[in-house]
Scaffold this active site. Sequence first.
Site, PDB file in Angstrom:
ATOM      1  N   PRO A   9     -23.610  10.477  -6.419  1.00 29.66           N
ATOM      2  CG  PRO A   9     -23.614   9.668  -8.598  1.00 29.66           C
ATOM      3  CD  PRO A   9     -24.054  10.845  -7.769  1.00 29.66           C
ATOM      4  CG  ASN A  10     -20.213   5.795  -6.697  1.00 27.64           C
ATOM      5  OD1 ASN A  10     -20.628   4.734  -6.236  1.00 27.64           O
ATOM      6  ND2 ASN A  10     -20.334   6.099  -7.977  1.00 27.64           N
ATOM      7  NE  ARG A  17     -15.599   7.238  -5.499  1.00 26.68           N
ATOM      8  CZ  ARG A  17     -16.111   8.208  -6.252  1.00 26.68           C
ATOM      9  NH1 ARG A  17     -16.732   9.234  -5.685  1.00 26.68           N
ATOM     10  NH2 ARG A  17     -16.034   8.146  -7.551  1.00 26.68           N
ATOM     11  CE1 TYR A  22     -12.957  11.731  -6.671  1.00 25.92           C
ATOM     12  CE2 TYR A  22     -12.794   9.333  -6.621  1.00 25.92           C
ATOM     13  CZ  TYR A  22     -13.098  10.501  -7.295  1.00 25.92           C
ATOM     14  OH  TYR A  22     -13.556  10.448  -8.582  1.00 25.92           O
ATOM     15  CG  ASN A  73     -18.862  16.362  -5.703  1.00 26.46           C
ATOM     16  OD1 ASN A  73     -19.078  16.087  -6.881  1.00 26.46           O
ATOM     17  ND2 ASN A  73     -17.767  15.982  -5.070  1.00 26.46           N
ATOM     18  CB  ALA A  76     -20.554   9.851 -12.090  1.00 22.10           C
ATOM     19  CD  GLU A  97     -19.193  22.038 -11.100  1.00 20.34           C
ATOM     20  OE1 GLU A  97     -18.786  23.151 -11.532  1.00 20.34           O
ATOM     21  OE2 GLU A  97     -19.312  21.054 -11.819  1.00 20.34           O
ATOM     22  CG  HIS A  99     -16.084  18.495  -9.309  1.00 23.77           C
ATOM     23  ND1 HIS A  99     -17.016  17.472  -9.310  1.00 23.77           N
ATOM     24  CD2 HIS A  99     -16.619  19.492 -10.043  1.00 23.77           C
ATOM     25  CE1 HIS A  99     -18.052  17.840 -10.037  1.00 23.77           C
ATOM     26  NE2 HIS A  99     -17.845  19.067 -10.483  1.00 23.77           N
ATOM     27  NE  ARG A 106     -10.012  11.831 -11.828  1.00 20.51           N
ATOM     28  CZ  ARG A 106     -10.973  11.224 -11.130  1.00 20.51           C
ATOM     29  NH1 ARG A 106     -11.816  11.954 -10.406  1.00 20.51           N
ATOM     30  NH2 ARG A 106     -11.087   9.916 -11.150  1.00 20.51           N
TER      31      ARG A 106
END
Length: 161
Positions: A9-10, A17, A22, A73, A76, A97, A99, A106
């Site tokens: 998502p996103n 964003r 990012y 990825n 969330a 994976e 990110h 974070r």
Amino acid sequence: MKIVVIQGPNLNMLGVREQHIYGGMKLEQIHAQMKEVATQNGVEIEFFQSNLEGELVDKIQECYGEAHGIIINPAAYTHTSIAIRDAIAAVGIPTIEVHISNIYRREEFRQKSMIAPVCASSIVGFGPFGYHLAMIGILQILSEIRAAQEAQMRAQTAQEA
Ligand code: DQA
């Protein structure tokens, strides 16, 4: 050999964003670079993005018997989704994976990945370049698997002779 790239998502909002976290690259640009590496290495590549957890699970399941490697990825859902973790474990396909940000630097809620324990490797904090590193990583894993299969076939042929 086929690699499937799954984006959560996103990530369709990359380039818009929170650019300070990012970066400014759009998802299409990241995918174009990955496609180039795939083509150079004679590997098929497919891209999928969804904002819905169930669609991500469906896509992982569709990889069974189809894909040799997954780059994911889960965004969330990384921090919450037992369903995505179970899907990766179920298909048993080598998975990396990615990110973009360093989730371990974070907020506390981002510092736990539900996915990492079922992945071959995790790449965090390299920005969009992390996807390139994941491509190199998955190609290495696939070539090691291929070499092991070939060695096994050679051993079998020698045994039969
Ligand atoms: C992310 C990190 C997640 O915590 C976040 O929800 C994202 C992107 C990353 O690539 O850094 O959407 O997965």
